[in-house]
Motif scaffolding. Structure first.
Motif, PDB file in Angstrom:
ATOM      1  N   ARG A  53     101.380   7.326  36.769  1.00 57.44           N
ATOM      2  CA  ARG A  53     100.124   6.767  36.289  1.00 57.44           C
ATOM      3  C   ARG A  53      99.337   6.135  37.458  1.00 57.44           C
ATOM      4  O   ARG A  53      98.110   6.250  37.526  1.00 57.44           O
ATOM      5  CB  ARG A  53     100.400   5.731  35.206  1.00 57.44           C
ATOM      6  N   ARG A  54     100.059   5.489  38.379  1.00 57.46           N
ATOM      7  CA  ARG A  54      99.405   4.917  39.559  1.00 57.46           C
ATOM      8  C   ARG A  54      98.706   6.003  40.369  1.00 57.46           C
ATOM      9  O   ARG A  54      97.564   5.826  40.804  1.00 57.46           O
ATOM     10  CB  ARG A  54     100.419   4.204  40.443  1.00 57.46           C
ATOM     11  N   VAL A  55      99.406   7.115  40.560  1.00 57.66           N
ATOM     12  CA  VAL A  55      98.831   8.221  41.329  1.00 57.66           C
ATOM     13  C   VAL A  55      97.621   8.793  40.598  1.00 57.66           C
ATOM     14  O   VAL A  55      96.571   9.078  41.203  1.00 57.66           O
ATOM     15  CB  VAL A  55      99.894   9.305  41.574  1.00 57.66           C
ATOM     16  N   TRP A  56      97.737   8.945  39.281  1.00 53.88           N
ATOM     17  CA  TRP A  56      96.665   9.521  38.482  1.00 53.88           C
ATOM     18  C   TRP A  56      95.401   8.656  38.562  1.00 53.88           C
ATOM     19  O   TRP A  56      94.285   9.165  38.732  1.00 53.88           O
ATOM     20  CB  TRP A  56      97.138   9.656  37.029  1.00 53.88           C
ATOM     21  N   GLN A  57      95.572   7.376  38.432  1.00 51.68           N
ATOM     22  CA  GLN A  57      94.422   6.480  38.437  1.00 51.68           C
ATOM     23  C   GLN A  57      93.774   6.394  39.829  1.00 51.68           C
ATOM     24  O   GLN A  57      92.547   6.245  39.938  1.00 51.68           O
ATOM     25  CB  GLN A  57      94.849   5.089  37.970  1.00 51.68           C
ATOM     26  N   ALA A  58      94.561   6.480  40.884  1.00 57.17           N
ATOM     27  CA  ALA A  58      94.021   6.387  42.239  1.00 57.17           C
ATOM     28  C   ALA A  58      93.303   7.668  42.651  1.00 57.17           C
ATOM     29  O   ALA A  58      92.397   7.632  43.501  1.00 57.17           O
ATOM     30  CB  ALA A  58      95.151   6.097  43.234  1.00 57.17           C
ATOM     31  N   PHE A  59      93.684   8.799  42.039  1.00 59.84           N
ATOM     32  CA  PHE A  59      93.141  10.088  42.452  1.00 59.84           C
ATOM     33  C   PHE A  59      91.619  10.141  42.322  1.00 59.84           C
ATOM     34  O   PHE A  59      90.904  10.545  43.248  1.00 59.84           O
ATOM     35  CB  PHE A  59      93.788  11.204  41.624  1.00 59.84           C
ATOM     36  N   SER A  60      91.100   9.754  41.182  1.00 61.25           N
ATOM     37  CA  SER A  60      89.661   9.888  40.951  1.00 61.25           C
ATOM     38  C   SER A  60      88.844   8.999  41.874  1.00 61.25           C
ATOM     39  O   SER A  60      87.669   9.271  42.137  1.00 61.25           O
ATOM     40  CB  SER A  60      89.337   9.558  39.486  1.00 61.25           C
ATOM     41  N   LEU A  61      89.462   7.945  42.402  1.00 62.33           N
ATOM     42  CA  LEU A  61      88.776   7.045  43.316  1.00 62.33           C
ATOM     43  C   LEU A  61      88.997   7.422  44.787  1.00 62.33           C
ATOM     44  O   LEU A  61      88.409   6.800  45.682  1.00 62.33           O
ATOM     45  CB  LEU A  61      89.256   5.608  43.085  1.00 62.33           C
ATOM     46  N   GLY A  62      89.860   8.399  45.011  1.00 63.08           N
ATOM     47  CA  GLY A  62      90.184   8.777  46.384  1.00 63.08           C
ATOM     48  C   GLY A  62      90.998   7.726  47.094  1.00 63.08           C
ATOM     49  O   GLY A  62      91.028   7.663  48.332  1.00 63.08           O
ATOM     50  N   GLU A  63      91.694   6.868  46.328  1.00 65.82           N
ATOM     51  CA  GLU A  63      92.485   5.799  46.918  1.00 65.82           C
ATOM     52  C   GLU A  63      93.924   6.262  47.140  1.00 65.82           C
ATOM     53  O   GLU A  63      94.396   7.199  46.499  1.00 65.82           O
ATOM     54  CB  GLU A  63      92.464   4.580  46.007  1.00 65.82           C
ATOM     55  N   GLY A  64      94.604   5.586  48.032  1.00 70.31           N
ATOM     56  CA  GLY A  64      95.974   5.944  48.337  1.00 70.31           C
ATOM     57  C   GLY A  64      96.981   5.138  47.547  1.00 70.31           C
ATOM     58  O   GLY A  64      96.716   4.002  47.135  1.00 70.31           O
ATOM     59  N   VAL A  65      98.156   5.759  47.338  1.00 71.69           N
ATOM     60  CA  VAL A  65      99.287   5.096  46.697  1.00 71.69           C
ATOM     61  C   VAL A  65     100.457   5.167  47.668  1.00 71.69           C
ATOM     62  O   VAL A  65     100.879   6.258  48.068  1.00 71.69           O
ATOM     63  CB  VAL A  65      99.657   5.759  45.360  1.00 71.69           C
ATOM     64  N   ASP A  66     100.978   4.001  48.033  1.00 73.72           N
ATOM     65  CA  ASP A  66     102.068   3.933  48.993  1.00 73.72           C
ATOM     66  C   ASP A  66     103.275   3.278  48.325  1.00 73.72           C
ATOM     67  O   ASP A  66     103.236   2.093  47.983  1.00 73.72           O
ATOM     68  CB  ASP A  66     101.631   3.132  50.222  1.00 73.72           C
ATOM     69  N   PHE A  67     104.330   4.090  48.148  1.00 73.38           N
ATOM     70  CA  PHE A  67     105.544   3.579  47.506  1.00 73.38           C
ATOM     71  C   PHE A  67     106.519   2.960  48.508  1.00 73.38           C
ATOM     72  O   PHE A  67     107.573   2.484  48.115  1.00 73.38           O
ATOM     73  CB  PHE A  67     106.262   4.710  46.758  1.00 73.38           C
ATOM     74  N   ARG A  68     106.201   2.993  49.760  1.00 74.23           N
ATOM     75  CA  ARG A  68     107.119   2.450  50.744  1.00 74.23           C
ATOM     76  C   ARG A  68     107.186   0.932  50.641  1.00 74.23           C
ATOM     77  O   ARG A  68     106.171   0.283  50.337  1.00 74.23           O
ATOM     78  CB  ARG A  68     106.685   2.875  52.153  1.00 74.23           C
ATOM     79  N   ASP A  69     108.373   0.408  50.926  1.00 79.32           N
ATOM     80  CA  ASP A  69     108.557  -1.033  50.752  1.00 79.32           C
ATOM     81  C   ASP A  69     108.406  -1.806  52.056  1.00 79.32           C
ATOM     82  O   ASP A  69     108.650  -3.011  52.102  1.00 79.32           O
ATOM     83  CB  ASP A  69     109.916  -1.323  50.121  1.00 79.32           C
ATOM     84  N   GLY A  70     108.065  -1.114  53.134  1.00 78.15           N
ATOM     85  CA  GLY A  70     107.849  -1.802  54.408  1.00 78.15           C
ATOM     86  C   GLY A  70     109.087  -1.883  55.268  1.00 78.15           C
ATOM     87  O   GLY A  70     109.007  -2.150  56.452  1.00 78.15           O
ATOM     88  N   ALA A  71     110.281  -1.699  54.699  1.00 73.81           N
ATOM     89  CA  ALA A  71     111.520  -1.716  55.487  1.00 73.81           C
ATOM     90  C   ALA A  71     111.723  -0.322  56.086  1.00 73.81           C
ATOM     91  O   ALA A  71     110.872   0.550  56.012  1.00 73.81           O
ATOM     92  CB  ALA A  71     112.688  -2.105  54.594  1.00 73.81           C
ATOM     93  N   VAL A  72     112.896  -0.136  56.681  1.00 71.63           N
ATOM     94  CA  VAL A  72     113.232   1.187  57.193  1.00 71.63           C
ATOM     95  C   VAL A  72     113.317   2.132  56.009  1.00 71.63           C
ATOM     96  O   VAL A  72     114.163   1.971  55.130  1.00 71.63           O
ATOM     97  CB  VAL A  72     114.563   1.158  57.974  1.00 71.63           C
ATOM     98  N   ASP A  73     112.424   3.087  55.967  1.00 76.88           N
ATOM     99  CA  ASP A  73     112.249   3.918  54.785  1.00 76.88           C
ATOM    100  C   ASP A  73     112.280   5.374  55.217  1.00 76.88           C
ATOM    101  O   ASP A  73     111.255   5.950  55.567  1.00 76.88           O
ATOM    102  CB  ASP A  73     110.916   3.578  54.121  1.00 76.88           C
ATOM    103  N   ASP A  74     113.447   5.982  55.221  1.00 70.71           N
ATOM    104  CA  ASP A  74     113.629   7.326  55.745  1.00 70.71           C
ATOM    105  C   ASP A  74     113.504   8.346  54.615  1.00 70.71           C
ATOM    106  O   ASP A  74     114.313   8.357  53.690  1.00 70.71           O
ATOM    107  CB  ASP A  74     115.004   7.447  56.411  1.00 70.71           C
ATOM    108  N   PRO A  75     112.514   9.247  54.678  1.00 70.00           N
ATOM    109  CA  PRO A  75     112.358  10.243  53.615  1.00 70.00           C
ATOM    110  C   PRO A  75     113.542  11.191  53.480  1.00 70.00           C
ATOM    111  O   PRO A  75     113.709  11.826  52.443  1.00 70.00           O
ATOM    112  CB  PRO A  75     111.099  11.006  54.041  1.00 70.00           C
ATOM    113  N   SER A  76     114.368  11.306  54.522  1.00 68.52           N
ATOM    114  CA  SER A  76     115.529  12.184  54.398  1.00 68.52           C
ATOM    115  C   SER A  76     116.514  11.662  53.360  1.00 68.52           C
ATOM    116  O   SER A  76     117.355  12.415  52.855  1.00 68.52           O
ATOM    117  CB  SER A  76     116.236  12.317  55.756  1.00 68.52           C
ATOM    118  N   ALA A  77     116.418  10.382  53.013  1.00 67.59           N
ATOM    119  CA  ALA A  77     117.254   9.806  51.954  1.00 67.59           C
ATOM    120  C   ALA A  77     116.506   9.758  50.625  1.00 67.59           C
ATOM    121  O   ALA A  77     116.923   9.070  49.691  1.00 67.59           O
ATOM    122  CB  ALA A  77     117.707   8.403  52.347  1.00 67.59           C
ATOM    123  N   GLY A  78     115.406  10.486  50.529  1.00 64.71           N
ATOM    124  CA  GLY A  78     114.567  10.429  49.347  1.00 64.71           C
ATOM    125  C   GLY A  78     115.198  10.939  48.078  1.00 64.71           C
ATOM    126  O   GLY A  78     114.742  10.600  46.969  1.00 64.71           O
TER     127      GLY A  78
END
Length: 502
Positions: free
Chosen positions: A11-36
């Motif tokens: 829902r966050r992604v859906w609502q941000a899309f029409s505004l062209g805004e970004g959604v960042d799920f990262r928590d600011g710590a070491v966040d390696d996508p290989s462990a996604g």
């Protein structure tokens, strides 16, 4: 898909899309996508939701819609095959469960930087902007055959493929291993409007750029291409607008540039090219402005430069391996300027044997910078190399010319030989004057002039015809006459060659 079907993250992604805004799920710590794969539902988005947004997502008046997502786990397969997407796509630091399918799609811009993907299937993709895959880790093939990108393609510091098992060497493709041997990055027949940036790229497998067209430059600085026993870079008939940079490039496997067109600089300075059981570099029939191999390590494996054309070759002799193909190689200038003796061994490494064109090219390069002495040295080496291909009697005559006057390129040798023979003759005939043929008409005998008369066939002082030696002096006279003719013939041949060259 109804909005009620969405999870909170979606829902966050859906609502941000029409505004062209970004959604960042990262928590600011070491966040390696290989462990996604272990990320929970709070940062999981289904690929079907993204597809619906991109094809028929909501829009607001006065806003520019766009997909801007970071740090998400994308489940399912993102399939945009043949789709026309009017919105930019930015999926940074995301973890993809399946390889996206973008075959034949048309997209404004596509950014996958720092994401982890099992592969990417996007042949004939059209991108009206840039395709950015900086820092991506992609285990499977990246299929971009026939793509058209109006801007640049970025794959800096990306890691493609998986390292081969220890002791495993790549072999030519077979039906049993076709998938394993598929090129890891396929850009053949691609059209890139500006540049290809692959600085620091690590690729375990082949990169293919056959018949690709790049409007600007291809930059492979600090890249490491690993395909031991196979082809690391396949770029036949690649056309580049300006430069192909490979500064500090490491290639474990063959680099193929047959028919490539690089009008400015092909820079392989400090490069390490290695393919011990085959060709490390093959650049036949290519057209390149300048090839730099400055301070490169000695190439491990054969090099084939047959029929290639360069304006400048900047390479030290110790960079070349034991076998180099230079038949038909053309260049204007060699750098740095070195004595001919240091350049000549390369011409002995041609597998096809004696090829005069290589010597002529080297001679022309030295003459272009005004080093006529080096040019003569190369021509002398050419005649000596040619002598080995002749029958024994021709080799004997050639060796005689070489020893006496260096095939005409060492004329001072004739002066030395004549001086020695003149001294021998003068001493011998001083000790024992030859008898006069007609004592009443003979001139006064002069040993030096008599010897000159014997030695030089085109000079007649009247001494030779007036006196007749006896015994061993007669044989000495025969030797002087024969030697004089040999010296005169070889000097004349050398002068003729020199005039023909001029």
């Amino acid at each position: 898909m109804e909005i009620t079907d969405l999870t909170p993250a979606e829902r966050r992604v859906w609502q941000a899309f029409s505004l062209g805004e970004g959604v960042d799920f990262r928590d600011g710590a070491v966040d390696d996508p290989s462990a996604g794969a272990s990320w929970g539902p709070e940062r999981t988005v289904r690929a079907q939701v993204l597809r619906t947004l991109l094809i028929d997502g909501p829009a607001r008046d006065g806003e520019i819609a766009g997909l801007k997502l970071a740090g998400a786990r994308i489940t399912g397969r993102l399939d945009l095959t043949y789709g026309t997407i009017d919105h930019p796509i930015r999926l940074r630091s995301c973890h993809f469960e399946h390889a996206p399918h973008l075959y034949g799609a048309q997209i404004r811009a596509l950014v996958l930087s720092d994401s982890v993907l099992p592969g990417l299937s996007a042949a004939t993709l059209r991108v009206d902007g840039v395709l950015r895959m900086t820092g991506c880790r992609i285990a499977g093939p990246v299929r971009l055959q026939g793509v058209k990108i109006t801007g640049a393609f970025f794959v800096n510091k990306a890691h493609l493929g998986r390292p081969a098992a220890p002791g495993h060497a790549m072999t030519p493709s077979t039906s049993d291993h076709e998938a394993a041997e598929e090129p890891i990055l396929q850009l053949n027949h691609a059209e890139i409007g500006t540049d290809v940036w692959a600085v620091g790229l690590v690729a375990h497998g082949q990169i293919r750029l056959d018949a690709a067209t790049v409007g600007g430059q291809v930059n492979l600085e600090d890249a490491h291409l690993r395909a031991p026993g196979g082809t690391a870079l396949q770029a036949e008939t690649l056309s580049v607008g300006t430069h192909l940079h490979g500064l500090r490039l490491r290639a474990d496997g063959q680099v193929v540039l047959d028919g490539a067109h690089v009008p400015r600089l092909l820079n392989l300075s400090h490069a390490q090219l290695s393919n011990p059981d085959g060709e490390a570099l093959r650049a036949t029939s290519c057209l390149v402005g300048e090839l730099w191999l400055r301070e490169a390590t000695t190439i491990v494996g054969a090099v084939d430069l047959r029929r290639a054309q360069f304006d400048l070759l900047h390479v030290l002799p110790d960079v070349w391996p034991a076998q180099v193909g230079v038949d038909g190689l053309n260049y204007r200038t060699l750098a740095p300027h070195l004595p001919a003796e240091q350049r000549l061994p390369l011409l002995e490494r041609e597998a096809g044997g004696y090829l005069p064109n290589g010597y002529e090219q080297l001679t022309t390069a030295y003459r272009a910078v005004g080093d006529d002495a080096a040019a003569r040295t190369v021509q002398l080496a050419k005649l000596r190399r040619h002598r080995r291909t002749l029958p024994w009697y021709a080799r004997f005559w050639g060796r005689l010319q070489d020893v006496t006057v260096g095939y005409g390129f060492r004329p001072l040798r004739a002066v030395g030989w004549l001086s020695i023979l003149l001294l021998i003759g003068a001493v011998a005939f001083t000790l024992d004057h030859p008898r006069a043929v007609k004592p009443d008409e003979a001139p006064d005998f002069t040993p030096v002039v008599y010897t000159i008369d014997l030695l030089l066939p085109v000079i007649n002082f009247g001494q030779e015809s007036a006196f007749a030696p006896r015994g061993w002096h007669q044989w000495l006279a025969y030797l002087l006459i024969a030697t004089g003719w040999v010296l005169a013939t070889t000097v004349a041949a050398g002068v003729t060659r020199s005039l023909n060259r001029q």
